[in-house]
Design a protein around this motif. Structure first.
Motif, PDB file in Angstrom:
ATOM      1  N   LEU A  59       0.820  -1.204   0.000  1.00  0.00           N
ATOM      2  CA  LEU A  59       0.000   0.000   0.000  1.00  0.00           C
ATOM      3  C   LEU A  59       0.859   1.261   0.000  1.00  0.00           C
ATOM      4  CD1 LEU A  59      -2.780   1.279   0.111  1.00  0.00           C
ATOM      5  CD2 LEU A  59      -2.755   0.933   2.597  1.00  0.00           C
TER       6      LEU A  59
ATOM      7  N   ARG B 136      -0.894   4.253   9.158  1.00  0.00           N
ATOM      8  CA  ARG B 136       0.361   4.548   8.432  1.00  0.00           C
ATOM      9  C   ARG B 136       1.430   3.496   8.716  1.00  0.00           C
ATOM     10  NH1 ARG B 136      -0.869   9.934  10.304  1.00  0.00           N
ATOM     11  NH2 ARG B 136      -1.786  11.068   8.572  1.00  0.00           N
TER      12      ARG B 136
ATOM     13  N   ARG C 147       1.163   0.325   6.425  1.00  0.00           N
ATOM     14  CA  ARG C 147       1.062   0.442   4.968  1.00  0.00           C
ATOM     15  C   ARG C 147       2.154  -0.317   4.219  1.00  0.00           C
ATOM     16  NH1 ARG C 147      -0.552   6.842   4.576  1.00  0.00           N
ATOM     17  NH2 ARG C 147      -2.549   6.627   5.670  1.00  0.00           N
TER      18      ARG C 147
END
Length: 77
Positions: A29, A54, A57
């Motif tokens: 991601l 975050r 990811r």
């Protein structure tokens, strides 16, 4: 060069905010967001309706058919 031009080997298709993206089979991601030009701090992300922090990811590998939603985080309270 489009992201599809740099794919060697198997590819997956994901949907990002209504647009189809062709990615390498092991794309995380964080890499997708970088390719799309998003600063990590400037966007919140959900994959298949689940928020992805975050810190997760880089370990969230995208799979064929994933639905990715990128949006500006809401602050305040």
């Amino acid at each position: 060069m489009s992201p599809a031009d740099s794919i060697d080997g198997p590819a997956v298709t994901v949907n990002v905010n209504g647009e189809t993206q062709l990615l390498g089979a092991e794309t995380c991601l964080a890499e997708l967001l970088r390719r799309l030009g998003h600063e990590p701090e400037s966007v919140a992300v959900a994959v298949n309706g689940d928020f992805v922090p975050r810190a997760s990811r880089c370990s969230r590998i995208l799979r064929h058919g994933d639905q990715v939603a990128c949006f500006k985080p809401i602050v305040g309270g």
